[in-house]
Scaffold this active site. Structure first.
Site, PDB file in Angstrom:
ATOM      1  CG  HIS A 124    -110.389 -29.931  50.288  1.00 16.61           C
ATOM      2  ND1 HIS A 124    -110.501 -31.242  49.875  1.00 16.61           N
ATOM      3  CD2 HIS A 124    -110.518 -29.181  49.153  1.00 16.61           C
ATOM      4  CE1 HIS A 124    -110.685 -31.282  48.569  1.00 16.61           C
ATOM      5  NE2 HIS A 124    -110.711 -30.035  48.095  1.00 16.61           N
ATOM      6  CD  GLU A 125    -111.394 -25.259  49.061  1.00  8.57           C
ATOM      7  OE1 GLU A 125    -110.671 -24.864  48.143  1.00  8.57           O
ATOM      8  OE2 GLU A 125    -112.274 -26.120  48.879  1.00  8.57           O
TER       9      GLU A 125
ATOM     10  CG  HIS B 294    -107.037 -27.273  46.385  1.00  7.43           C
ATOM     11  ND1 HIS B 294    -106.721 -28.336  45.565  1.00  7.43           N
ATOM     12  CD2 HIS B 294    -108.348 -27.423  46.699  1.00  7.43           C
ATOM     13  CE1 HIS B 294    -107.799 -29.100  45.406  1.00  7.43           C
ATOM     14  NE2 HIS B 294    -108.795 -28.574  46.085  1.00  7.43           N
TER      15      HIS B 294
ATOM     16  CE1 TYR C 284    -108.673 -29.394  41.262  1.00 12.52           C
ATOM     17  CE2 TYR C 284    -110.307 -28.246  39.942  1.00 12.52           C
ATOM     18  CZ  TYR C 284    -109.952 -28.938  41.090  1.00 12.52           C
ATOM     19  OH  TYR C 284    -110.909 -29.166  42.063  1.00 12.52           O
TER      20      TYR C 284
ATOM     21  CD  GLU D 229    -110.499 -31.624  44.567  1.00 11.22           C
ATOM     22  OE1 GLU D 229    -110.992 -31.983  45.642  1.00 11.22           O
ATOM     23  OE2 GLU D 229    -110.300 -30.434  44.287  1.00 11.22           O
TER      24      GLU D 229
ATOM     25  CG  ASP E 141    -115.370 -32.911  39.040  1.00 11.42           C
ATOM     26  OD1 ASP E 141    -115.107 -31.780  39.442  1.00 11.42           O
ATOM     27  OD2 ASP E 141    -115.011 -33.954  39.622  1.00 11.42           O
TER      28      ASP E 141
ATOM     29  CG  HIS F 152    -114.248 -32.578  43.052  1.00  3.40           C
ATOM     30  ND1 HIS F 152    -114.190 -31.670  42.035  1.00  3.40           N
ATOM     31  CD2 HIS F 152    -113.836 -31.924  44.171  1.00  3.40           C
ATOM     32  CE1 HIS F 152    -113.777 -30.506  42.507  1.00  3.40           C
ATOM     33  NE2 HIS F 152    -113.538 -30.629  43.802  1.00  3.40           N
TER      34      HIS F 152
HETATM   35 ZN   LIG Z   1    -110.674 -29.383  46.162  1.00 10.83          ZN
END
Ligand SMILES: [Zn+2]
Lengths: 337, 90
Positions: free
Chosen positions: A160-161, A164, A175, A184, A252, A257
């Site tokens: 996941h990271e 990005h 974002y 996301e 957020d 998310h």
């Molecule tokens: Zn993320």
């Protein structure tokens, strides 16, 4: 046609509109301009201008020694033997697995397609319940040991990271709001794709959970998110699975998310029908044509264009367009004609 | 001083909310007013993903001060304040 010299004097909102209409040259210029601006600010701070050369995509693992700092102590780098640190070795192996997946599947040269080094910081902060990508490197907290385990414990979190980073360099989705939820979404999509590959799972037997291995028995839920059933993974999970419940608040970064649950569910439904590999290819090729302010409708529009082309070229299931249309219709999204 | 601090975002997006009263000295009051009146957003890292978002509202001597930060913009004064509040609530 939009050559680079022309694009550079065109205001960003016009470039965005042209990119939206399929002009990939303008999209590239727009993304490059944003990146250059960011880089220039950094460079000016350093009073140093450096040419960006293709790197070797080497892995570096740093220990933050529980400080809120990055690159405190280098503990393992590319080609080093295993070190006496289980977490460092796991992150080294998992980031290598993710990088190899993108190389072998999409011929991506590291996370920026230009051989960028893959830098990870472990044991960041004290009881830090998070992992993040900061534009240059990954950073993982150990978790508080009460509700969260070490954030390096799960391949889907690592993927996941790293995703990005890929998104930043391919589409630069901003974002916040729907573009941020797409950012996301792509991280969850490739987090789960890589997890299924890593665990040799099939779409029908996979759990479709994100972050199930970083929560403890005391955590009130089984994972952080569910792509199969958004909103059900834990007591705090407020992800919608339909546009009727789109979050419109400011938390957020305007729900990045939260609203990712909507396209996540559509991806799950598509993958069940056409398989994880065809879905991954369609989503990856679509990311390459998206732009900074793309929203959910833009995602669907481009998924359909990309899947039509890929199925015409016999690279994906012939039913892809039909399946993706149906999957997005189930979450309340239809192509605007 | 009365505070309302709402933390969202992060990989898990599990929200934290702190609301209450805290006694602080004059110097700390002045420092907090300063960073909330002039939040330094110039160095905001637009590529930061999965970072926490801090929505901070303080009532200092009857006047409301507020700003939103992420981990690239949050000033040390607010980090210390959140630490102090978290410690006092656990
Ligand atoms: Zn993320």
């Amino acid at each position: 046609m939009c050559i680079k010299a022309q694009c550079s004097i065109i205001p960003p909102h016009i470039l965005e509109e042209l990119a939206k209409r399929g002009n990939t040259s303008c999209k590239k210029t727009l993304n490059d301009a944003q990146r250059i601006l960011l880089k220039r600010n950094t460079v000016l701070n350093n009073l140093l201008i450096q040419e960006e050369k293709a790197g070797k995509g080497e892995r570096y693992i740093y220990d933050s020694l529980n400080l809120y700092k990055q690159r405190v102590e280098l503990i393992r780098k590319e080609n080093d033997d295993e070190v006496d640190d289980v977490i460092a070795n796991e992150v080294y192996d998992m980031s290598g697995y993710v990088k190899d997946y993108f190389k072998n599947t999409f011929n991506l040269n590291s996370i920026d397609d230009n051989g960028m080094d893959v830098i990870s910081n472990i044991r960041y902060g004290k009881n830090y319940n998070n992992a993040f990508w900061d534009g240059d490197e990954m950073t993982y907290g150990e978790g508080d040991g009460i509700q969260f385990k070490d954030f390096t414990k799960a391949i889907d979190v690592v993927a996941h990271e790293l995703m990005h980073a890929v998104t930043q360099f391919l589409a630069n989705l901003e974002y916040k709001s729907q573009p941020g939820a797409l950012n996301e979404h792509f991280s969850d999509v490739f987090g789960t794709v890589v997890k299924q590959k890593y665990l040799k799972q099939d779409v029908t037997c996979a759990d479709w959970l994100i972050g199930d291995l970083i929560v403890t028995d005391k955590f009130p839920g089984k994972a952080i998110r569910s792509m199969k059933a958004p909103g059900t993974s834990n007591d705090f999970d407020n992800q919608p699975d339909h546009m009727d419940n789109l979050y419109t608040g400011t938390d957020d970064n305007e729900g990045v998310h939260i609203n990712s649950g909507i396209p996540n569910k559509a991806f799950y439904l598509s993958a069940l029908e056409i398989g994880i590999d065809d879905s991954a290819l369609i989503w990856f090729e679509t990311l390459k044509v998206l732009w900074r302010t793309a929203n959910f409708n833009d995602l669907l529009d481009n998924l359909l264009k990309v899947s039509k082309k890929l199925s015409d070229d016999k690279k994906v299931n012939i039913k892809s367009v039909e399946v993706i249309t149906k999957s997005f219709s189930e979450v309340g999204l239809a192509q605007i004609v | 001083m009365f505070y309302n601090i709402h933390i969202s975002g992060g990989f898990a997006n599990i929200q934290r909310e702190y609301e209450g009263k805290l006694d602080i000295d004059i110097q700390q009051k002045e420092n907090l007013k300063k960073v909330l009146n002039n939040p330094n957003l110039v160095n905001e890292n637009k590529n930061l993903t999965d970072a926490f978002v801090y929505d901070v509202k303080l009532n200092i001597d009857g006047k409301i001060y507020g700003a939103t930060f992420n981990e690239s913009t949050i000033p040390q004064e607010i980090v210390n304040l959140v630490d102090e509040i978290e410690k006092s609530t656990t």
